[in-house]
Design a protein around this motif. Structure first.
Motif, short mmCIF file in Angstrom:
data_model
loop_
_atom_site.label_atom_id
_atom_site.label_comp_id
_atom_site.label_asym_id
_atom_site.label_seq_id
_atom_site.Cartn_x
_atom_site.Cartn_y
_atom_site.Cartn_z
N PHE A 169 21.57 -74.70 27.92
CA PHE A 169 22.78 -75.63 27.97
C PHE A 169 22.75 -76.17 26.76
O PHE A 169 23.30 -77.37 26.93
N ARG A 236 25.90 -73.36 32.23
CA ARG A 236 25.35 -74.63 32.55
C ARG A 236 25.58 -75.66 31.66
O ARG A 236 25.94 -75.55 30.23
N SER A 237 25.72 -76.94 32.28
CA SER A 237 25.97 -78.19 31.05
C SER A 237 25.62 -79.36 31.62
O SER A 237 25.40 -79.35 32.92
N ILE A 238 25.42 -80.47 30.60
CA ILE A 238 25.12 -81.79 31.42
C ILE A 238 25.98 -82.72 30.67
O ILE A 238 26.44 -82.46 29.49
N GLY A 343 18.52 -78.95 26.16
CA GLY A 343 19.32 -78.16 26.69
C GLY A 343 18.71 -76.80 26.70
O GLY A 343 19.14 -75.67 26.73
N THR A 358 20.15 -79.52 35.84
CA THR A 358 21.68 -79.84 35.43
C THR A 358 22.47 -79.91 36.96
O THR A 358 23.51 -80.72 37.09
#
Lengths: 373, 277
Positions: A169, A236-238, A343, A358
């Motif tokens: 990510f 996916r990400s934050i 990430g 995440t």
């Protein structure tokens, strides 16, 4: 044919010449190998030692390499380790003590001559992590001399990520997949070779000997498309505001759940390219005349990490997980003016019970939002 | 420069304070280094015993003393027990001083309240001695010391002497088994906060000891009207490197070895008393 200023093209057929050239320039060349069912950075002499045609399948708690029919050397995301063990060694002798003939105590710092090291295949996430470790070990009140000398001897040949894993990510943390700084050379692998961007004078001097042709406009276009696809492939990400959103979550129920799942094994901290915790240990030689003070990687998931005066501050796993996550994603920002996460997704893949950081952050943010309603 | 490597110091004296508490009086073997050495009360050194290990210990001597550096230590762990056997003439390693000390400049002209528990008195005793030697520069001096057993009170003679000084109040308490020879209070010293006499508008409190003890002392002081910026605590956590690199002493965003060990309450109040940090 239209060409691109400042970018060269290295055909796959000349990759061996590039490796040979670096050895001739007195670098120890390190590159990715398939080893122990993952990608490891080891001395690299021949192109056929590279992970040609390999892809990595990563999921929470799972890492698997597969051989495919594609014809690329760098079509994988990452292995368990990359640069961290080269600059911040898992074990380092800090100093030694002995008693001289008059039984007087003496201290000394062992010196070991270092080789210039060229690392081929460094990823954007690992360069971002290296910049954080530079900040920690080199830019504070005290400079770590061991990190410093190992760092000064690094020559970094980065490769832009074309095939992120499902656990990656870096696009959301702003650290990849495109290398923007901290490398000497940036390669982008295409089907028939590499677009070469040179970003340091040392690299310029070395590469001039290869007599490479300039990259063509179509190579540049392919490069751009590939990078765009690598960004889009990340699911996916934050949240960029995670450090604020989770800053009041010290009493969250999420820690209770995690405290039951997490094994406190410390895998996540070992594979994290930014984790810097280390312990010191005293070790004697067999004759007990030379005592070495060693620095070893440590983890905030170990009970004795928080031990003092006969008590363990974080006896329960939920407290250790909370310490790690709130530091990495929240208080880190106060210390380093950025998050401690780049990430790379390693902590997700190498967690034996598949905890997905995440998802944990998302749960904490959701809880915070629900509370504010 | 290797900031991890200790320097050699000579043990000048090992003073037995109680059966489990001792004071190591040290001096650098290198004279120039001894002359150049400066510290502030509240700072600490890393002491290394050959072949055993290295530990953080606060400095209790007066910063004006150019000749020796004192450390008062309780035998509790592997290294402190082994160090208790040191004799005059032995050599150990020392690096330091590290961290932020007590805000003594900030305390000038103010009433000074010192609250300590257990061996917490060691870092604070350096402040008591500092204030007493420069008595006219400060307002009232309130010394509050809590111990578990009456026998744990070290430097008893000094407390009795301090009690006789002008504008100085000594409040002592033992929480368990006070003996017949204990003329002071039985119970927690924090139960006696209301007996401390000071001007909350011009006072500074410094405390050191178990966190539960400090926690119990904070509320009464703030209720008296003391500003939270005038309330200072010495914090303790595991420490290995003392230079903000090893990560063990992190407390929120602070490295206790670097931003601390002495903190104004305002800087740490969001975490203070929270279990597991």
């Amino acid at each position: 044919m239209e060409t691109i200023d400042d970018a060269l093209f290295l055909p796959h057929s000349q990759l061996q010449s590039f490796i040979d050239l670096l050895w001739r320039k007195s670098y120890e060349v390190i590159g990715p190998h398939v080893s122990q069912n993952t990608i490891e950075y080891l001395p690299l002499h021949q192109v056929d030692e590279l992970p040609f045609a390999y892809r990595d399948k990563q999921e929470p708690g799972r890492y698997h390499l597969v051989k495919t029919s594609h014809e690329r050397y760098f079509a994988w995301a990452n292995g368990a380790q990359a640069l961290k063990p080269m600059t911040f060694k898992a074990s380092q002798t800090l100093w030694q003590a002995h008693k001289n003939a008059n039984q007087e105590l003496e201290f000394s710092t062992p010196s070991s001559p270092l080789l210039n090291t060229a690392v081929i295949g460094v990823r954007a996430c690992d360069l971002a992590a290296l910049a954080i470790q530079d900040q920690h070990f080199l830019q504070g009140d005290y400079v770590d001399p061991f990190y410093q000398s190992q760092r000064q001897h690094l020559f970094l040949v980065a490769v832009n990520c074309s095939h992120p894993a499902s656990t990656c990510f870096c696009a959301s943390t702003g650290d990849g997949p495109h290398v923007e700084k901290n490398a000497d050379i940036v390669l982008t692998e295409l089907d028939d070779g590499f677009v070469v961007e040179i970003t340091s004078q040392t690299a310029k001097d070395i590469m001039s000997e290869l007599l490479l042709e300039p990259a063509q406009a179509q190579h540049w276009q392919q490069k751009s498309q590939q990078l765009q696809q690598a960004c889009q492939a990340q699911t996916r990400s934050i949240s960029k505001k995670a450090h604020v959103q989770i800053s009041n979550k010290n009493k969250s129920q999420v820690w209770e759940t995690l405290g039951r799942q997490c094994l406190a094994c410390g895998n996540c901290t070992a594979v994290c390219p930014t984790c810097f915790c280390h312990q010191q240990q005293t070790e004697a030689d067999l004759s007990n005349t030379l005592i070495s003070q060693l620095r070893l990687w440590d983890s905030c998931f170990n009970a004795d990490h928080s031990y003092f005066h006969g008590t363990v501050v974080r006896a329960e796993t939920k407290f250790r997980y909370r310490q790690w996550l709130t530091h990495k994603f929240s208080t880190w920002v106060e210390q380093f003016a950025r998050s401690g996460c780049v990430g790379c997704g390693r902590c997700i893949s190498w967690c034996p019970v598949g905890i997905d950081v995440t998802a944990v952050i998302a749960d904490l943010i959701k809880e915070a939002c629900d509370e504010s309603l | 420069m290797n900031p991890y490597e200790p320097q050699v110091v000579d043990v000048i004296q090992n003073i037995e304070e109680t059966p489990t508490i001792y004071t190591l009086r040290l001096r650098f073997r290198d004279k120039a280094r001894q002359q150049a050495y400066r510290f502030a009360p509240g700072q600490f050194n890393m002491l290394y015993l050959y072949g055993v290990g290295e530990i953080p210990i606060s400095i209790v001597s007066d910063p004006a003393d150019e000749f020796v550096i004192d450390h008062t230590i309780r035998s509790v762990g592997r290294v402190t027990k082994a160090m208790s056997k040191l004799k005059a003439g032995d050599q150990i390693g020392l690096r330091g001083p590290f961290g932020r000390g007590w805000p003594l400049q900030h305390a000038l002209g103010k009433d000074v309240i010192l609250v300590t528990g257990g061996l917490g008195c060691a870092p604070v005793v350096s402040v008591i001695r500092y204030v007493i030697r420069r008595r006219d520069l400060f307002g009232r001096l309130v010394i509050m010391q809590g111990v578990k057993h009456a026998d744990d009170l070290i430097w008893r003679d000094q407390y009795e002497q301090w009690e006789t000084l002008h504008d100085t109040q000594v409040i002592l308490a033992a929480s368990e088994q006070p003996s017949a020879q204990w003329p002071w209070h039985s119970g927690h010293v924090t139960d006696l906060m209301h007996t401390a006499v000071f001007n909350p508008n011009n006072a500074i409190a410094m405390m050191c000891g178990p966190e539960a003890m400090m926690n119990a002392a904070i509320d009464p002081l703030l209720r008296e009207g003391l500003n939270e910026h005038d309330l200072w605590l010495s914090m303790e956590r595991n420490m290995h490197c003392a230079i903000g690199l090893c990560g063990h002493c992190q407390y929120g965003a602070n490295f206790i070895c670097k931003q601390g060990p002495v903190f104004p309450f305002a800087e740490i109040k969001t975490l203070f008393g929270e279990k597991g940090f």
